[in-house]
Design a protein around this motif. Sequence first.
Motif, PDB file in Angstrom:
ATOM      1  N   SER A   1       0.852  -1.191   0.000  1.00  0.00           N
ATOM      2  CA  SER A   1       0.000   0.000   0.000  1.00  0.00           C
ATOM      3  C   SER A   1       0.886   1.239   0.000  1.00  0.00           C
ATOM      4  O   SER A   1       1.687   1.447   0.928  1.00  0.00           O
ATOM      5  CB  SER A   1      -0.915   0.002   1.231  1.00  0.00           C
ATOM      6  OG  SER A   1      -1.667   1.200   1.293  1.00  0.00           O
TER       7      SER A   1
ATOM      8  N   GLN B   1       0.862   5.467  -0.310  1.00  0.00           N
ATOM      9  CA  GLN B   1       0.008   6.646  -0.179  1.00  0.00           C
ATOM     10  C   GLN B   1       0.880   7.895  -0.227  1.00  0.00           C
ATOM     11  O   GLN B   1       1.760   8.085   0.623  1.00  0.00           O
ATOM     12  CB  GLN B   1      -0.778   6.608   1.138  1.00  0.00           C
ATOM     13  CG  GLN B   1      -1.794   5.482   1.215  1.00  0.00           C
ATOM     14  CD  GLN B   1      -2.554   5.484   2.541  1.00  0.00           C
ATOM     15  OE1 GLN B   1      -2.243   6.255   3.451  1.00  0.00           O
ATOM     16  NE2 GLN B   1      -3.575   4.640   2.632  1.00  0.00           N
ATOM     17  N   GLY B   2       0.643   8.709  -1.239  1.00  0.00           N
ATOM     18  CA  GLY B   2       1.342   9.989  -1.365  1.00  0.00           C
ATOM     19  C   GLY B   2       2.851   9.860  -1.480  1.00  0.00           C
ATOM     20  O   GLY B   2       3.581  10.725  -0.965  1.00  0.00           O
TER      21      GLY B   2
ATOM     22  N   ASP C   1      -0.152   6.882  -5.356  1.00  0.00           N
ATOM     23  CA  ASP C   1      -1.069   6.094  -4.530  1.00  0.00           C
ATOM     24  C   ASP C   1      -1.300   4.770  -5.249  1.00  0.00           C
ATOM     25  O   ASP C   1      -1.735   4.751  -6.410  1.00  0.00           O
ATOM     26  CB  ASP C   1      -2.402   6.818  -4.337  1.00  0.00           C
ATOM     27  CG  ASP C   1      -2.243   8.123  -3.552  1.00  0.00           C
ATOM     28  OD1 ASP C   1      -1.422   8.131  -2.603  1.00  0.00           O
ATOM     29  OD2 ASP C   1      -2.909   9.108  -3.900  1.00  0.00           O
TER      30      ASP C   1
ATOM     31  N   GLU D   1      -2.164   0.306  -4.513  1.00  0.00           N
ATOM     32  CA  GLU D   1      -2.340  -0.888  -3.682  1.00  0.00           C
ATOM     33  C   GLU D   1      -2.204  -2.115  -4.567  1.00  0.00           C
ATOM     34  O   GLU D   1      -2.757  -2.164  -5.678  1.00  0.00           O
ATOM     35  CB  GLU D   1      -3.711  -0.888  -3.003  1.00  0.00           C
ATOM     36  CG  GLU D   1      -3.844   0.140  -1.901  1.00  0.00           C
ATOM     37  CD  GLU D   1      -5.165   0.012  -1.146  1.00  0.00           C
ATOM     38  OE1 GLU D   1      -6.001  -0.833  -1.575  1.00  0.00           O
ATOM     39  OE2 GLU D   1      -5.375   0.730  -0.167  1.00  0.00           O
TER      40      GLU D   1
ATOM     41  N   GLY E   1       5.605  10.503   2.145  1.00  0.00           N
ATOM     42  CA  GLY E   1       4.555   9.538   1.885  1.00  0.00           C
ATOM     43  C   GLY E   1       4.685   8.309   2.767  1.00  0.00           C
ATOM     44  O   GLY E   1       5.614   8.190   3.586  1.00  0.00           O
ATOM     45  N   SER E   2       3.739   7.382   2.592  1.00  0.00           N
ATOM     46  CA  SER E   2       3.674   6.201   3.442  1.00  0.00           C
ATOM     47  C   SER E   2       3.722   4.941   2.590  1.00  0.00           C
ATOM     48  O   SER E   2       3.009   4.837   1.586  1.00  0.00           O
ATOM     49  CB  SER E   2       2.373   6.218   4.261  1.00  0.00           C
ATOM     50  OG  SER E   2       2.188   4.977   4.926  1.00  0.00           O
ATOM     51  N   TYR E   3       4.599   4.000   3.019  1.00  0.00           N
ATOM     52  CA  TYR E   3       4.692   2.696   2.359  1.00  0.00           C
ATOM     53  C   TYR E   3       4.436   1.642   3.424  1.00  0.00           C
ATOM     54  O   TYR E   3       5.205   1.508   4.371  1.00  0.00           O
ATOM     55  CB  TYR E   3       6.073   2.518   1.733  1.00  0.00           C
ATOM     56  CG  TYR E   3       6.325   1.135   1.129  1.00  0.00           C
ATOM     57  CD1 TYR E   3       5.282   0.246   0.850  1.00  0.00           C
ATOM     58  CD2 TYR E   3       7.614   0.733   0.820  1.00  0.00           C
ATOM     59  CE1 TYR E   3       5.526  -0.993   0.287  1.00  0.00           C
ATOM     60  CE2 TYR E   3       7.877  -0.510   0.256  1.00  0.00           C
ATOM     61  CZ  TYR E   3       6.834  -1.374  -0.002  1.00  0.00           C
ATOM     62  OH  TYR E   3       7.068  -2.609  -0.548  1.00  0.00           O
TER      63      TYR E   3
END
Length: 662
Positions: A18, A20-21, A42, A44, A77-79
């Motif tokens: 996932s 995100q940003g 973004d 998934e 961002g997030s991984y």
Amino acid sequence: MVSAAPFLDCAPGVPLISLQGIRRQYGGQGGQPAVQVLHGIDLEIGAGEFVAIVGQSGSGKSTLMNLLGCLDQPSSGSYRFNGQDVARLDGDELALLRREAFGFVFQGYHLIPTESARENVEVPALYAGTPEEERAQRAAALLGRLGLAEKLHLRPNQLSGGQQQRVSIARALMNGGHIILADEPTGALDSHSGAEVMALLHELADAGHTIILITHDREVAAQARRVIEIRDGRIVADSGAQAVRTPARALPAPRSAPVSPGLQFWSDLREAARTAWRGMRLNRSRTALTLLGIVIGVASVIVMLAIGEGARRQVMERMGTMGTAILYIGSKAPATGGPAGQLSEEDLQAVRELPEIARVLPVIGDPITVRHGRADKQVYVFAASEEMPAVHHWPVAQGRYYTAAEDQGLAPLVVLGHKAHQHFFPDTPNPLGRQLLIGNSPFEVIGVMSERGADSGAQSYDDMVFIPYNAGRARVYQAQTQPDYVVVQARSSEVVHAAEASMHRLLLARHGREDFGIGNAAARIQAEAETRRSMTVMLGLIAAVSLIVGGIGVMNVMLMTVKERTREIGIRVATGARQRDILRQFMTEAVLVTWVGGSVGVLAGLLVGGADCRGCAGGVFRDRDVRRICLRGRDGIAVWLHARQGRRARLDPVVALSGDLR
């Protein structure tokens, strides 16, 4: 080792990957312009999907793959991988994730050129701690399944492009290959080999592996079950995610029995040594030049130290107890006035009984007329006990020396010096049994001393003749009531000063006054030995420069090796190597090069240094130089100087040793 279970156990309804940003920026520091490669991605991806990420060169797809494979980190961002934030993982956990979850397949194959096909496949299992036999069996099984059973021991340059790509796929599957990250896997292949690779990827996807295919070829991307298009760092199209399903893997991740840290360490070290040794053999020229520097440095140090130490020991051996453990006793008038003292046999016997004393040698000597046939000459007649050769380290060349019993029995025996033999018996190689007339007394020749030489400005030892002490007193020196001087040998050079103090106390107690003198020749000789030891250290320091140069050469070669093998380092990192694994690999190579070079250098140094030491007396120090060192300032110098002046030799040996005599 960190457990891989939290990464691999799929939580229901949680996407495997996932993003995100996600943004990735390069530069922007130190005045460099900032380059934004990814702009808020973004994405998934569920377990078991076959996804193709397609885009032109420079679109950011390779950067995205590096982020997905944890080879790079996003700027923001997030991984999340299986619900866990990857940003919170440390270096070892990231290496574990790459090792257990991902398998990389690259366009350029990225195989280690020095390793065989089987060994390349084994690399991920090596860093996973799989036992050697188990990983070899699994690698062979994978290669056999991919049609390379006959190619196990071939290196990459012996394989075709399609075969190399299959090796890289087998490597990706070695630890299970839950997620296959394939970067342009068909880009360097012909159409037939490319079709084979794509068929393998379809087979793996059908078996439940998650396939993420990075490509710029839309025809290749169309074979995937989901196509994501990326342009200028942004996702511009996505054919849609399939339902997340739990994979049924045909090739489950291997789970070996736990290995103790100690065994694992030695296994890793052995593998690193094997790889290092192979690299040295494949780069023979560079390795030989590196080793040459180390060999020269180590051998130079050993040879220089050996020459210095060998020369010093040769000199000290020649000196023997004449220098390093010798003291002299002589009688003299006390400072308060009165007659000179007398050294009696009882005094000498008391000195012999001191624990620090090894030998006591009373000496009487004078120039006496010696005759044989028509030959006569004023010769210094040296009367001493049977211990003279042992005290002076002076061997007999012919015949023998007289014994203690013969000395006590007043036997009229004589041992000739080397030149005395030549003078009195020029045509008789073996003079044993012949007669010499010393003064008015006949003496039988029983031996000839080896050649010894002379001190500068003094009569040669080789011109002398040697007779028993008691026979000399009874037959030649009847008026002599005490020895001219006494040579005292301490048990070792370490106790010379203690021996001197003990003799001083003993004689002072026996005589009641200080009517004797004690000379310590050891101090002067030990100073000479210290000087030579300093020279040895100086030679060693000079030679150490060569060793330092060799060490710098090793560091330079290792630095160049690291720079040359950045590609290999990247491969090992991608297959799960930790920073300490890479460090251990190159440190092992450096240690192995140093050990081999040092061993050869030590062997060469011992061979050359040993030969130099054996020849040092005849090379670095000539025999006559050694003799001068040995004899300078030793017993009898005053006797010989005054014998040359034709005077009676009854002098204070302490004065003689001080160098005041002219």
